[in-house]
Scaffold this motif. Structure first.
Motif, PDB file in Angstrom:
ATOM      1  N   ARG A  88     -11.924  84.350   8.861  1.00  0.00           N
ATOM      2  CA  ARG A  88     -11.432  85.592   8.283  1.00  0.00           C
ATOM      3  C   ARG A  88     -10.239  85.145   7.158  1.00  0.00           C
ATOM      4  NH1 ARG A  88     -11.885  88.447  13.451  1.00  0.00           N
ATOM      5  NH2 ARG A  88      -9.686  88.121  13.743  1.00  0.00           N
ATOM      6  N   LEU A  92     -10.265  85.933   3.041  1.00  0.00           N
ATOM      7  CA  LEU A  92      -8.920  86.673   2.334  1.00  0.00           C
ATOM      8  C   LEU A  92      -8.493  85.696   1.113  1.00  0.00           C
ATOM      9  CD1 LEU A  92      -7.037  88.273   5.288  1.00  0.00           C
ATOM     10  CD2 LEU A  92      -8.328  89.328   3.482  1.00  0.00           C
ATOM     11  N   HIS A  96      -8.533  86.899  -2.694  1.00  0.00           N
ATOM     12  CA  HIS A  96      -7.296  87.069  -3.390  1.00  0.00           C
ATOM     13  C   HIS A  96      -7.251  85.964  -4.241  1.00  0.00           C
ATOM     14  CE1 HIS A  96      -5.527  90.720  -1.379  1.00  0.00           C
ATOM     15  NE2 HIS A  96      -6.052  90.109  -0.541  1.00  0.00           N
ATOM     16  N   LYS A 204       1.159  85.608   4.647  1.00  0.00           N
ATOM     17  CA  LYS A 204       0.851  87.259   4.883  1.00  0.00           C
ATOM     18  C   LYS A 204      -0.586  87.494   5.180  1.00  0.00           C
ATOM     19  CE  LYS A 204       5.078  88.934   2.527  1.00  0.00           C
ATOM     20  NZ  LYS A 204       5.712  89.749   1.430  1.00  0.00           N
ATOM     21  N   LEU A 205      -1.386  86.664   4.367  1.00  0.00           N
ATOM     22  CA  LEU A 205      -2.909  86.910   4.430  1.00  0.00           C
ATOM     23  C   LEU A 205      -3.463  86.502   5.966  1.00  0.00           C
ATOM     24  CD1 LEU A 205      -4.123  85.881   1.107  1.00  0.00           C
ATOM     25  CD2 LEU A 205      -3.775  88.186   1.866  1.00  0.00           C
ATOM     26  N   THR A 207      -1.659  86.926   8.636  1.00  0.00           N
ATOM     27  CA  THR A 207      -1.372  88.251   9.632  1.00  0.00           C
ATOM     28  C   THR A 207      -2.260  89.114   9.503  1.00  0.00           C
ATOM     29  OG1 THR A 207       1.090  87.434   9.647  1.00  0.00           O
ATOM     30  CG2 THR A 207       0.333  89.759  10.069  1.00  0.00           C
ATOM     31  N   GLU A 208      -2.721  89.360   8.035  1.00  0.00           N
ATOM     32  CA  GLU A 208      -3.817  90.210   7.844  1.00  0.00           C
ATOM     33  C   GLU A 208      -5.050  89.876   8.629  1.00  0.00           C
ATOM     34  OE1 GLU A 208      -5.989  92.147   4.160  1.00  0.00           O
ATOM     35  OE2 GLU A 208      -4.204  91.367   3.661  1.00  0.00           O
ATOM     36  N   ALA A 209      -5.385  88.500   8.593  1.00  0.00           N
ATOM     37  CA  ALA A 209      -6.640  87.868   9.271  1.00  0.00           C
ATOM     38  C   ALA A 209      -6.642  88.236  10.675  1.00  0.00           C
ATOM     39  CB  ALA A 209      -6.678  86.671   8.591  1.00  0.00           C
TER      40      ALA A 209
END
Length: 496
Positions: A88, A92, A96, A204-205, A207-209
């Motif tokens: 994931r 991302l 991005h 940060k990505l 954490t989003e994943a």
């Protein structure tokens, strides 16, 4: 490649919100309030003020990583689930891609076309590959006597301190962070203070994943403070470092002075590229030699900075490389038409120019380049530079320049070429061009280098290991062999 124009990239640069704080335990962390300027080499302007970390911030990050490893879910997740999180994250990174590529171009001067198509592709590929590998790491059960059972299990080492340079800020970070996370380790990443923006954005990505707090932390700071704190910290179990040989020595000392943590080093290079007269395509060999030394402004540890050419073809090959250097478009990294961007800092430009001055003083012949260009922009630009008549014992033939400066040396015999190639303290990579199968095998075996390319240069994928010998370091990034750096083998002997 993105279809954005130069104007599009300039507009995005004015609009994008750049990160400015450390990322610790799943959240932004301002630290003690100290900041430093991230200066873009494209025009010498400050693009961000970023938190400046030291011992305190490293301790916060290591403590978060230790809690996440000792008590958190990440090491205890099923390997397949860890893999899904990493895949994931790869998705991302691709989603991005524009913003991340922009960060890289702004912070270290790489042409946007290369940041977008090369750097981001490599970083996403690393997270995807190790994500797919995570549940395919197998343990062993050696055959023993009938009344015993032996198990050999591969277990995550613990907290990994990953310290990476500015020249490939996401590629080199992903080669360390992805396999470490795949095994269940937790990570404290220190990017170069020259290129922190892209790493903070990736955290940060992550954490989003779905990466839990503390599994990946990013501390920004100078190597002499934040890097040293990671090297000396007693709760860091492994350091994975890419950078200069001198700094690599420091990390070995830090390990000796603290907890004898394992230290894996990918260091400098002075890579030879040997062209024999029977190369299958001399024009391709010359074009590749030029591409290799000028790609990424020559700021590449594997750059083929020593071109060893058989004397019978030396003029032809050198003339072709010089012509390519003269035609190369040097300019704004945010212009998609730019082929060579800016060197990372004014101080680095000065260092490279000092090497050029030393080469002239040592008697090498300057064929092209050697001078600054586009000084009116405020950026750190240098013309592609080629020297021939380089003496094997000269500084240009032996020292790593880390810039777009090529040293051409002529040879007469195969054994002489091998001796010249191996007359270096480094051993990261090498190339050779020949149509003779015996020559290809014998020379590639004789070269003291971690990677040898035959009739190509800088090729490969995630399935093959990367690393060096001699002063180029130890251990390997990429491939399943990278897992050795982040795992311990445990033997369990059961009496039945």
């Amino acid at each position: 490649m993105s279809l954005r124009t130069h104007e599009d990239w300039l507009r995005l640069a004015a609009e994008v919100k750049l990160p400015s704080r450390h990322y610790i335990d799943g959240a932004d962390e301002a630290g003690d309030g100290k900041t430093f300027a991230v200066v873009s080499p494209r025009d010498g302007r400050t693009v961000a003020e970023v938190a400046d970390g030291g011992e305190r911030e490293v301790d916060l990050a290591v403590s978060a990583a230790r809690r996440a490893f000792d008590h958190g879910p990440w090491p205890r997740l099923a390997p397949a689930e860890r893999g899904r999180v990493l895949v994931r994250l790869a998705d991302l990174l691709e989603l991005h891609r524009d913003e991340l590529a922009l960060c890289i171009s702004l912070e270290m001067g790489k042409p946007i076309s290369e940041a977008h198509t090369v750097e981001l592709r490599a970083a996403a590929a690393a997270f995807r590959w190790y994500g797919q590998l995570a549940d395919k790491i197998v343990d062993e059960s050696p055959q023993t006597a009938q009344d015993t059972l032996a198990l050999v299990t591969r277990e995550p080492t613990g907290v990994v301190g990953a310290v990476v340079p500015w020249n490939f800020p996401l590629t080199l970070a992903s080669w360390k962070v992805a396999p470490a996370l795949a095994t269940g380790c937790t990570v404290v990443l220190k990017p170069s203070e020259f290129s922190p923006l892209s790493a903070l954005m990736v955290a940060k990505l992550a954490t989003e994943a779905g990466l839990p707090p503390g599994a990946l932390n990013v501390v920004v700071g100078d190597g002499s403070t934040a890097g040293r704190a990671i090297g000396l910290h007693p709760d860091v179990d492994v350091v994975a470092f890419t950078g200069s040989t001198d700094v690599g020595r420091h990390f070995l000392r830090y390990a000796a002075d603290s907890n004898l943590k394992r230290v894996w080093l990918e260091l400098g290079g002075k890579s030879p590229n040997i062209i024999f007269p029977d190369a299958p395509d001399l024009d391709l060999a010359a074009a590749t030699a030029a591409w290799g030394i000028f790609f990424n402004q020559g700021e590449m540890c594997t750059a083929p900075s020593r071109l060893l050419v058989h004397r019978s073809i030396a003029d032809r090959i050198t003339d072709a490389v010089v012509a390519r250097a003269q035609a190369l478009r040097v300019g704004d990294p945010l212009d998609p038409a730019t082929e060579m961007g800016a060197l990372v800092r004014e101080s680095h430009l000065d260092r490279v120019r000092a090497h050029i001055d030393a080469a002239v003083a040592d008697g090498a012949r300057l064929r092209v380049g050697g001078s600054r260009v586009l000084a009116e922009t405020g950026g750190s630009y240098l013309r592609p530079t080629v020297f021939d008549h380089v003496a094997p014992a000269s500084r240009l033939a032996r020292e790593e320049v880390f810039g777009p400066v090529l040293a051409v040396l002529a040879f007469d015999e195969v054994d002489e070429a091998v001796a010249l190639a191996n007359a270096s303290d480094y051993g990261l990579a090498a190339g050779l061009w020949t149509s003779d199968l015996t020559t290809a095998h014998r020379v590639s075996r004789a070269l003291r280098a971690g990677t040898v390319w035959v009739n190509c240069y800088e090729e490969g994928d995630m399935t093959v290991p990367f690393g060096g010998v001699k002063l180029s370091g130890n251990g390997r990034d990429k491939s399943a062999h990278a897992l050795d750096k982040y795992t311990e083998l445990k033997t369990t002997w059961v009496q039945l």
